[in-house]
Design an enzyme around this catalytic site. Sequence first.
Site, mmCIF file in Angstrom:
data_model
loop_
_atom_site.group_PDB
_atom_site.id
_atom_site.type_symbol
_atom_site.label_atom_id
_atom_site.label_comp_id
_atom_site.label_asym_id
_atom_site.label_seq_id
_atom_site.Cartn_x
_atom_site.Cartn_y
_atom_site.Cartn_z
ATOM 1 N N GLU A 1 -16.718 6.303 -31.833
ATOM 2 C CA GLU A 1 -16.053 7.319 -32.676
ATOM 3 C C GLU A 1 -15.109 8.193 -31.844
ATOM 4 O O GLU A 1 -15.086 9.422 -31.974
ATOM 5 C CB GLU A 1 -17.099 8.190 -33.395
ATOM 6 N N ARG B 1 -16.453 3.438 -47.941
ATOM 7 C CA ARG B 1 -17.922 3.466 -47.929
ATOM 8 C C ARG B 1 -18.487 2.446 -48.914
ATOM 9 O O ARG B 1 -19.668 2.114 -48.846
ATOM 10 C CB ARG B 1 -18.449 4.857 -48.342
#
Length: 641
Positions: A217, A590
């Site tokens: 990330e 998602r």
Amino acid sequence: MTHLDALNARQLEAALHTEGPLLIIAGAGAGKTKTITSRIIHLIVEKGVPPRQILAVTFTNKAADEMRERVRSLVPAGRSLPLIATFHAFGVRVLREFHKEAGLPRAFSIWDRDDSARAIKRAQDGLDDESMTPRQILSAISHAKSRSLSPEEYEESARSARAKSITRIWRVYESSLASEGALDFDDILLRTHSLLRAQAAVREKLQKRFSHITIDEYQDTNAVQYEIISFLSGEKKNVCVVGDGDQNIYSWRGADLEYLLDFERAYPGTKIVTLEQNYRSTRTILSAANGIIEKNVRRKPKNLFTENETGEAIEMYGARNEMDEAWFVATTIQTLIGSGVRANKIAVLYRENFQSRVLEEALLHFGIPYRVLGTKFFERKEVKDVLSYVRAARNPLSRLDIARAAGAPPRGIGKVTLEKMFSGAALSGAAAKKVAHFRESLSKISSAIDTFPASEAVRAAIEISGIERMYPQGEASPSGEAGERLENIRELVNLATRYDYEQPPQGIEKLLEEAALQSDQDELPAADSQEADAVSLMTVHASKGLEFDAIFVTGLEQGLFPSLREGAPSSDAVRDPEEERRLFYVALTRARKRLFLSYADERMRYGTREHTIPSEFLSDLDPRLVRHANPGSDYGENIIT
């Protein structure tokens, strides 16, 4: 090389590059965790790198746990594991090991956001300054610390009346932290950074210890984290960073997208590998997401593709108001569950927390089980009461924990007595006895922490403190609020068993670390747990890194999503439109199979009913991918108002 057999060509290319800087641009659902873990196993098995020399850092406990378990399942029997941790957990580890060099007690406390907010409020009261809320002040301080600014530098850079007020409160707040031997969430990284910058011997020791570093990330990295990575990588620069600029959504926390965009300039000779094959979503969902994000300019170009099925059209619903929207969400979820979709495979996302209330009412009306991410186990009163005893026993300087512990259960030790305790002033006979008994309890708990495994030490703290006796119990199973609090206290003992393998007091230190550094996602139960089968409600920010079969994105109205204001509560700055688009992209990606988008013609906000217009993002969707839902005749009319 069985651990590499399941990788596609790009993933394999990344896993086999082991020397020198590596930048992996990993699109949503492109198998980045599989790639990272395969690369780590390749380093250990084929390259012969000792696991202790490998460091992998990510941003959430959930991601760290997942990566650790994957590595554990692949590493040869009898071999140790690399250090896999969040940035903050790594910082705590370093600061405890080198606490003398950092100028800290080894048993320093870690304040959570509530602890910090209370300290800010005390500082405000002392300065008679109520111009901002504690949360606003804390947000401004946190943002400044993420840029490695001191109070003086912050005041100089801003120069406004608000900045001067924040600076005054900040100085008092810092004095409270120092006097109590405590660090707040941001200090963990800031003090780690200061230690590595100032102490060459510590820096060189860690550079030799970790020959290969992986940062997940990377798009969420702030200035302090960026420099910590630079310090650790040293001259070898065997650093692999994994990120996706299209999922950079935390600028209000100090995350700077430029660190990802400019990585190859900062690390000459960087190999770049782009992972574009998505294994999560249908072609329809992916086409919509690609169409949304390609309008951004500040990004490294990529185009996600998938071999998954085309899937169903994206369903869009235009509601009359927020109640109508909630009714649509609830009835559609009811239909999905009736068709065989498990509740825990469904999530409802929203831009702002206030949106959850009416959604909860609708789900309750239909008896649909749900959970709202954000109510953390470690923030429950009874759990914090137990932890306050443990922290006070470990750190006698912690006035905040001592004050909380003294009142749970009530011991007749009021504010005046506490002040005398802290100042060392003489106490009267009755007060002296109460304080002596309290201190004796803390001493016994301290002894238990130094002697017993973590779970036994927590059990001892519960018994010695008398907290368990606060909640009545009989022969029947406890019920109601008191019973729930009692069960939470007992669950804390269960959680502590995770660290029973550690020598005392390290097990308790790790438990306290977990409590202080918990994120919203850590509240999601395991898929096989009893409470797992429930719909998840959360902000889009909280959903990052998660995936569900069905996703509802609500409140898609101009001014709400996209929002017009910067994410930090204390800021009046206009929100970065590209970051809002990235946030919508995160929401879309998602979803595995079904995607539902909704907006309302009017919505109650801040006590006023406002007329709205649909989000600009909706007009950017290819109409061939969208099916408009038919409004029901009674949506919203039957919801409790």
